[in-house]
Design a protein around this motif. Sequence first.
Motif, mmCIF file in Angstrom:
data_model
loop_
_atom_site.group_PDB
_atom_site.id
_atom_site.type_symbol
_atom_site.label_atom_id
_atom_site.label_comp_id
_atom_site.label_asym_id
_atom_site.label_seq_id
_atom_site.Cartn_x
_atom_site.Cartn_y
_atom_site.Cartn_z
ATOM 1 N N PRO A 46 0.814 -1.234 0.000
ATOM 2 C CA PRO A 46 0.000 0.000 0.000
ATOM 3 C C PRO A 46 0.842 1.277 0.000
ATOM 4 O O PRO A 46 0.505 2.244 -0.688
ATOM 5 C CB PRO A 46 -0.828 -0.113 1.289
ATOM 6 C CG PRO A 46 -0.909 -1.573 1.553
ATOM 7 C CD PRO A 46 0.408 -2.130 1.084
ATOM 8 N N VAL A 47 1.948 1.278 0.716
ATOM 9 C CA VAL A 47 2.826 2.454 0.738
ATOM 10 C C VAL A 47 3.418 2.680 -0.648
ATOM 11 O O VAL A 47 3.478 3.818 -1.150
ATOM 12 C CB VAL A 47 3.944 2.277 1.785
ATOM 13 C CG1 VAL A 47 4.938 3.419 1.725
ATOM 14 C CG2 VAL A 47 3.358 2.131 3.174
ATOM 15 N N ILE A 48 3.839 1.604 -1.278
ATOM 16 C CA ILE A 48 4.420 1.712 -2.616
ATOM 17 C C ILE A 48 3.377 2.206 -3.612
ATOM 18 O O ILE A 48 3.647 3.080 -4.432
ATOM 19 C CB ILE A 48 5.023 0.367 -3.051
ATOM 20 C CG1 ILE A 48 6.231 0.041 -2.167
ATOM 21 C CG2 ILE A 48 5.413 0.389 -4.516
ATOM 22 C CD1 ILE A 48 6.763 -1.365 -2.324
ATOM 23 N N TRP A 49 2.155 1.647 -3.536
ATOM 24 C CA TRP A 49 1.099 2.071 -4.460
ATOM 25 C C TRP A 49 0.732 3.535 -4.256
ATOM 26 O O TRP A 49 0.501 4.267 -5.224
ATOM 27 C CB TRP A 49 -0.145 1.196 -4.334
ATOM 28 C CG TRP A 49 0.012 -0.106 -5.050
ATOM 29 C CD1 TRP A 49 0.206 -1.329 -4.496
ATOM 30 C CD2 TRP A 49 0.015 -0.322 -6.461
ATOM 31 N NE1 TRP A 49 0.330 -2.286 -5.468
ATOM 32 C CE2 TRP A 49 0.206 -1.694 -6.689
ATOM 33 C CE3 TRP A 49 -0.129 0.514 -7.563
ATOM 34 C CZ2 TRP A 49 0.249 -2.245 -7.958
ATOM 35 C CZ3 TRP A 49 -0.087 -0.049 -8.825
ATOM 36 C CH2 TRP A 49 0.109 -1.409 -9.011
ATOM 37 N N PHE A 50 0.679 4.004 -2.996
ATOM 38 C CA PHE A 50 0.390 5.418 -2.764
ATOM 39 C C PHE A 50 1.493 6.298 -3.351
ATOM 40 O O PHE A 50 1.210 7.334 -3.961
ATOM 41 C CB PHE A 50 0.210 5.710 -1.267
ATOM 42 C CG PHE A 50 -1.210 5.624 -0.822
ATOM 43 C CD1 PHE A 50 -2.118 6.619 -1.143
ATOM 44 C CD2 PHE A 50 -1.644 4.543 -0.081
ATOM 45 C CE1 PHE A 50 -3.438 6.545 -0.733
ATOM 46 C CE2 PHE A 50 -2.970 4.452 0.334
ATOM 47 C CZ PHE A 50 -3.867 5.464 0.006
ATOM 48 N N SER A 51 2.744 5.907 -3.175
ATOM 49 C CA SER A 51 3.855 6.664 -3.750
ATOM 50 C C SER A 51 3.763 6.671 -5.276
ATOM 51 O O SER A 51 3.974 7.711 -5.926
ATOM 52 C CB SER A 51 5.192 6.054 -3.327
ATOM 53 O OG SER A 51 5.292 6.006 -1.941
ATOM 54 N N PHE A 52 3.461 5.527 -5.817
ATOM 55 C CA PHE A 52 3.293 5.345 -7.257
ATOM 56 C C PHE A 52 2.246 6.322 -7.800
ATOM 57 O O PHE A 52 2.477 7.033 -8.767
ATOM 58 C CB PHE A 52 2.891 3.878 -7.468
ATOM 59 C CG PHE A 52 2.505 3.475 -8.842
ATOM 60 C CD1 PHE A 52 3.447 3.338 -9.831
ATOM 61 C CD2 PHE A 52 1.188 3.160 -9.137
ATOM 62 C CE1 PHE A 52 3.089 2.916 -11.095
ATOM 63 C CE2 PHE A 52 0.824 2.739 -10.388
ATOM 64 C CZ PHE A 52 1.776 2.626 -11.380
#
Length: 165
Positions: free
Chosen positions: A60-66
Motif C-alpha cells: 500500500p505504501v508503494i502504491w500510494f507513492s506510485f
Amino acid sequence: MSRLMDSRKKLRPYIGFLGWFSITFLTAAFISYGIISYYSSIVISDLNLPTWGIHHTLLPVIWFSFYAIQGVATWLVWRKTSVIGLNPALRGYLFHLGLSILATILLFYLSGPFNLFIHSLIIFVSFFFFAKLYYNANRVAAFIVIPNLCWLLYLLLFYGSASFF
C-alpha cells in the motif's frame, strides 16, 4: 473586475494540482484497499510466490507513492496545456485510472498468482501507453513516471514467475 480575473489566474495552478492529485489519491486509496483486502482474504503461502518479492505489507505504501508521482506528472501535463478540455494525454491518464480500478475489482472475484499477473499486465500496458502520451505532452512528466514503469515491470515479472514457473 480585472483584479478578480488576475487572482483566478494565480489560483488556477493550485486548484488544478488539488483536483488532479485528489483524483489520483482516491484511485490509490481504492487500489491499496483492494490489494490489502485481497492479501488478507487468502493465505499468502498458498500463492507460492517467489522469495525475492517485497513483503505484502509494504505494497500500500508503494502504491500510494506510485500514484502520488502520477498525480504530480499529470498536473505538469495539465499546466502545460492551455486548451480547454482534456488533451489526449489527460484522457489517456483517466483511461489508465479507470482500467486500474477495474483490474483491482477483478482481484476481489478471482484468486491465485495468475490473477495477480493479469492485474499487473493490465496496469503495465495501460501505464506504458499513458506514459508515451505524456512524453508527447510534457517530457519532464514522462521522465518523472519512469520509476513507476520500472515498478510495474518488476510486478509483472514477479507475478509472472509465480504463475508460469
